[in-house]
Scaffold this active site. Structure first.
Site, mmCIF file in Angstrom:
data_model
loop_
_atom_site.group_PDB
_atom_site.id
_atom_site.type_symbol
_atom_site.label_atom_id
_atom_site.label_comp_id
_atom_site.label_asym_id
_atom_site.label_seq_id
_atom_site.Cartn_x
_atom_site.Cartn_y
_atom_site.Cartn_z
ATOM 1 N N ARG A 23 14.622 29.200 -42.440
ATOM 2 C CA ARG A 23 15.048 30.444 -41.790
ATOM 3 C C ARG A 23 14.308 30.717 -40.494
ATOM 4 N NH1 ARG A 23 13.188 34.461 -45.883
ATOM 5 N NH2 ARG A 23 11.582 32.881 -45.996
ATOM 6 N N HIS A 62 -8.522 35.573 -11.031
ATOM 7 C CA HIS A 62 -8.602 37.020 -10.893
ATOM 8 C C HIS A 62 -9.670 37.607 -11.816
ATOM 9 C CE1 HIS A 62 -4.038 36.754 -9.891
ATOM 10 N NE2 HIS A 62 -4.777 36.410 -8.851
ATOM 11 N N LYS A 71 -9.868 39.554 -21.906
ATOM 12 C CA LYS A 71 -8.438 39.296 -22.080
ATOM 13 C C LYS A 71 -8.222 38.341 -23.244
ATOM 14 C CE LYS A 71 -7.510 39.721 -17.129
ATOM 15 N NZ LYS A 71 -7.087 39.007 -15.913
ATOM 16 N N HIS A 118 -10.151 34.657 -14.434
ATOM 17 C CA HIS A 118 -9.065 34.083 -15.223
ATOM 18 C C HIS A 118 -7.918 33.639 -14.313
ATOM 19 C CE1 HIS A 118 -5.254 34.528 -17.573
ATOM 20 N NE2 HIS A 118 -5.937 33.682 -18.329
ATOM 21 N N TYR A 131 -0.897 39.214 -22.523
ATOM 22 C CA TYR A 131 -2.329 39.342 -22.755
ATOM 23 C C TYR A 131 -2.749 40.793 -22.952
ATOM 24 C CZ TYR A 131 -2.373 39.657 -17.578
ATOM 25 O OH TYR A 131 -2.129 39.976 -16.267
ATOM 26 N N ASP A 170 -3.382 35.356 -3.767
ATOM 27 C CA ASP A 170 -4.139 34.185 -4.203
ATOM 28 C C ASP A 170 -4.471 33.255 -3.034
ATOM 29 O OD1 ASP A 170 -4.129 35.168 -6.762
ATOM 30 O OD2 ASP A 170 -2.475 33.908 -7.438
#
Length: 183
Positions: A23, A62, A71, A118, A131, A170
């Protein structure tokens, strides 16, 4: 939940067991008591973020300083190479990084503690990324380190020699030597 330390002991790799039959399947994604035992303390998640990216997208590195976010990250569809960088100046693993593959298939999550940068690179066709954060997003205290900083020397698994697609933010990230790190 199976919880393992990575090469940086505070960064944890969490694998959720899947129970299935014809299932479909079921998985317990988070259990506070097991998480607190593994991280050796109490964290409260105050914000859940979700993003979707396509192949060859790179986001990061970041972090927020002040108001660092811990996180707990996972991929619900697709695959990424996820990276945590230790930005704590007084840590024995300062400026070291951990990189792991997170995917819907492998069911792994990564705990990125406060004080770490991160980022992630989409290695599959796409990545639907979710997250939990221990502090609220604070745009005024957000910082970015260049994903390809020579001092960090992160081994991104860029496919076919392609240049990853990155945002303007970035592209304008700082060199590690100029970054605001944690005392």
């Amino acid at each position: 939940m199976m919880i393992e330390q990575t090469s940086i002991s505070e960064v944890l790799l969490i694998t959720n067991k899947k129970f299935g039959d014809n299932r479909g399947w079921f998985s317990e994604v988070f259990r506070l008591s097991e998480f607190e035992k593994a991280v050796g303390g109490q964290y409260k998640f105050v914000q859940t973020n979700e993003s979707f990216s396509t192949h060859n997208i790179l986001r990061g590195i970041h972090y927020q300083n002040p108001y660092p976010q811990g996180k707990l990250v996972r991929v619900v569809s697709g695959e990424v190479f996820d990276v945590a960088v230790d930005l704590r100046k007084n840590s024995p693993t300062f400026k070291q990084w951990v990189g792991v593959t997170l995917s819907a298939q492998n069911g792994k999550q990564l705990w990125v503690p406060p004080g770490f940068g991160h980022g992630f690179y989409v290695t599959g066709d796409h990545a639907h990324f979710v997250y939990e954060c221990t502090d609220y997003y604070s745009p005024k205290t957000e910082h970015c380190i260049m994903y390809n900083d020579l001092e960090l020397d992160i081994e991104w698994p860029v496919l076919n020699g392609e240049n990853p697609l990155v945002s303007e933010k970035d592209r304008k990230g700082k060199a590690f030597k100029d970054a605001l790190v944690f005392d």
